[in-house]
Design an enzyme around this catalytic site. Structure first.
Site, PDB file in Angstrom:
ATOM      1  N   ARG A  45       6.720   5.799  -2.671  1.00 23.29           N
ATOM      2  CA  ARG A  45       5.953   7.026  -2.900  1.00 23.29           C
ATOM      3  C   ARG A  45       5.157   7.314  -1.641  1.00 23.29           C
ATOM      4  NH1 ARG A  45       1.951   4.884  -1.379  1.00 23.29           N
ATOM      5  NH2 ARG A  45       0.820   6.705  -2.036  1.00 23.29           N
ATOM      6  N   GLY A  46       4.484   8.474  -1.640  1.00 22.63           N
ATOM      7  CA  GLY A  46       3.818   8.910  -0.411  1.00 22.63           C
ATOM      8  C   GLY A  46       4.779   9.846   0.306  1.00 22.63           C
ATOM      9  N   ALA A  47       4.285  11.040   0.680  1.00 19.29           N
ATOM     10  CA  ALA A  47       5.194  12.078   1.162  1.00 19.29           C
ATOM     11  C   ALA A  47       6.115  11.637   2.313  1.00 19.29           C
ATOM     12  CB  ALA A  47       4.373  13.312   1.544  1.00 19.29           C
ATOM     13  N   ARG A  88      11.091  14.624  -6.765  1.00 20.71           N
ATOM     14  CA  ARG A  88       9.659  14.943  -6.806  1.00 20.71           C
ATOM     15  C   ARG A  88       9.437  16.275  -6.080  1.00 20.71           C
ATOM     16  NH1 ARG A  88       5.525  10.280  -5.796  1.00 20.71           N
ATOM     17  NH2 ARG A  88       4.326  11.693  -7.123  1.00 20.71           N
ATOM     18  N   GLN A 193      -3.170   4.161  -7.097  1.00 20.77           N
ATOM     19  CA  GLN A 193      -2.660   3.835  -5.743  1.00 20.77           C
ATOM     20  C   GLN A 193      -3.772   3.289  -4.847  1.00 20.77           C
ATOM     21  OE1 GLN A 193      -2.009   6.660  -7.389  1.00 20.77           O
ATOM     22  NE2 GLN A 193      -0.049   7.538  -6.871  1.00 20.77           N
ATOM     23  N   ASP A 234       0.504  16.093   0.818  1.00 20.37           N
ATOM     24  CA  ASP A 234       1.911  16.155   0.405  1.00 20.37           C
ATOM     25  C   ASP A 234       2.583  17.433   0.869  1.00 20.37           C
ATOM     26  OD1 ASP A 234       0.728  14.113  -1.566  1.00 20.37           O
ATOM     27  OD2 ASP A 234       2.913  13.931  -1.715  1.00 20.37           O
ATOM     28  N   ASN A 244      -2.584  17.466  -2.303  1.00 22.84           N
ATOM     29  CA  ASN A 244      -2.631  16.011  -2.177  1.00 22.84           C
ATOM     30  C   ASN A 244      -2.905  15.437  -3.563  1.00 22.84           C
ATOM     31  OD1 ASN A 244      -2.504  13.627  -0.496  1.00 22.84           O
ATOM     32  ND2 ASN A 244      -4.680  13.363  -0.876  1.00 22.84           N
ATOM     33  N   LYS A 245      -2.954  14.137  -3.648  1.00 19.05           N
ATOM     34  CA  LYS A 245      -3.134  13.459  -4.931  1.00 19.05           C
ATOM     35  C   LYS A 245      -4.255  14.066  -5.754  1.00 19.05           C
ATOM     36  CE  LYS A 245      -1.158  10.877  -6.348  1.00 19.05           C
ATOM     37  NZ  LYS A 245      -0.071  11.252  -7.285  1.00 19.05           N
TER      38      LYS A 245
HETATM   39  O1  MRU Z   1       2.150  10.281  -6.062  1.00 20.84           O
HETATM   40  P1  MRU Z   1       2.119   9.669  -4.695  1.00 20.84           P
HETATM   41  O2  MRU Z   1       1.639   8.259  -4.678  1.00 20.84           O
HETATM   42  O3  MRU Z   1       3.434   9.856  -3.971  1.00 20.84           O
HETATM   43  O4  MRU Z   1       1.040  10.542  -3.923  1.00 20.84           O
HETATM   44  C1  MRU Z   1       0.753  10.216  -2.579  1.00 20.84           C
HETATM   45  C2  MRU Z   1      -0.299  11.057  -1.978  1.00 20.84           C
HETATM   46  O5  MRU Z   1      -0.852  11.939  -2.604  1.00 20.84           O
HETATM   47  C3  MRU Z   1      -0.592  10.822  -0.518  1.00 20.84           C
HETATM   48  O6  MRU Z   1      -1.924  11.092  -0.230  1.00 20.84           O
HETATM   49  C4  MRU Z   1       0.303  11.760   0.321  1.00 20.84           C
HETATM   50  O7  MRU Z   1       1.622  11.667  -0.072  1.00 20.84           O
HETATM   51  C5  MRU Z   1       0.180  11.463   1.764  1.00 20.84           C
HETATM   52  S1  MRU Z   1       0.875   9.907   2.170  1.00 20.84           S
HETATM   53  C6  MRU Z   1       0.775   9.666   3.822  1.00 20.84           C
END
Ligand code: MRU
Length: 344
Positions: A45-47, A88, A193, A234, A244-245
């Protein structure tokens, strides 16, 4: 620690992030279906990490294709891209990586050439992401003052990228410059996370860190205990609004109310020039069980309705700056975002 890597025999190797911090286990995925399932299931996970993984998923589809019929390969790649694109919806790096892989396939000729070119491109995307994070770290570290107490949300670290991290990249670089006194990590409900991944990365790096529940940030700021907030993104729309999250928007409002600088760290691959502003960003809604259940234990009555948007949108005006590998957009707006997106 390699978050995502390509295995020469034809597999994608990932850290299974659902097992952290209790177990550091790598998994090897040999089909595009298993890569898509790993993205949906948050094993990765994470963009930026999702983008790199999707690129490797496309390379896998090419490598696993049997035969030399270019038409049939094209339709196998189209199906792979469709499957990966449906995993996603918010992280634009996913679609950016798929487009890049499709472009390479289209110009590579024979099936054998396509296979080689796609593996090479996926590895290049991975390498570039690490380089981008290091550059983001260097730009971002300059913005922080000495002895900073920095608050971050979710995980925008090495685990959310191909390595080093965006928001945590800034923190890493600032630590190396002697500027970090402490990091406050929001636990980041519902997936945690911050608690599971950011706290883990900070502990591994020996960076002084304090874990807080998401709803504690305001009081910390009111006491003057936060010098800056640094988060990832994201998707950044053309005017600088960003997703973002979930919880990031509230944090940005709190930071503004308390005069705390709020920085967004992301590679240029997170900028989506085709989306004019935050209203156009698709927000993923995830399974309500993620809110209902914590570590296998139900925490609310069955009949309670639950809402679980995985991300929220923060208007550009609440960000002090957006930090990319190509430079910094201070007081982000359509002009300086375009300049960064188009800069070579
Ligand atoms: O749902 P996730 O864990 O994929 O969400 C991740 C985030 O919101 C991060 O802040 C974002 O992807 C940036 S990661 C460098």
């Amino acid at each position: 620690m390699e978050t995502v890597s390509w295995v020469k025999s034809g597999a994608v190797r990932l850290i299974d992030q659902t097992l952290l911090p209790n177990k550091l286990q790598y998994i090897e995925l040999k089909t595009v279906e298993s890569v898509a399932a790993a993205i949906v299931g948050m094993k990765v996970r994470g963009a930026p990490a999702i983008g790199v993984t999707a690129a490797m998923g496309m390379a896998l589809a090419a490598v696993k294709f049997r035969g030399a019929d270019r038409e049939k390969l094209n339709s196998a790649l189209d199906s792979a891209a469709e499957l990966l694109a449906a995993t996603r919806p918010t992280a634009v790096n996913l679609f950016w990586a798929l487009d890049r892989m499709k472009y390479v396939a289209a110009k590579s000729g024979s099936v054998e050439n396509v296979r080689k070119a796609m593996v090479a491109e996926a590895e290049k995307i991975r390498r570039e992401d690490v380089e981008a994070c290091r550059a983001i770290g260097a730009f971002g570290a300059k913005l922080l003052k000495k002895n900073s107490r920095v608050l971050t949300h979710c995980n925008a670290g090495g685990l959310a990228t191909a390595g080093y991290g965006t928001a945590l990249g800034v923190i890493r670089a600032a630590r190396d410059a002697g500027k970090i006194e402490r990091v406050y990590a929001d636990e980041t409900r519902p997936w945690l996370q911050g608690a599971k991944l950011t706290a883990f990365e900070l502990a591994m790096e020996n960076i002084p860190a304090t874990l807080i529940c998401d709803n504690m940030a305001g009081a910390l700021m009111a006491r003057g205990e936060v010098d800056a907030v640094v988060v990832g993104a994201d998707r950044i729309a053309a005017n600088g609004d960003f997703a973002n999250k979930t919880g990031t928007y509230g944090l940005a409002v709190l930071a503004r109310a308390h005069g705390v600088p709020f920085y967004v760290a992301a590679p240029v691959s997170t900028i989506d020039m085709a989306t004019p502003d935050g209203a156009g960003i698709v927000i993923e809604t995830r399974d309500e069980r993620e809110v209902r259940i914590i570590n296998g234990v139900k925490i609310c009555p069955d009949e309670t309705e639950v809402y679980n948007p995985a991300f929220d949108v923060t208007p550009a005006e609440l960000a002090t700056a957006i930090i990319t590998e190509r430079g910094v957009a201070k007081a982000p707006n359509a002009n300086n975002i375009k300049r960064l997106a188009c800069k070579r």
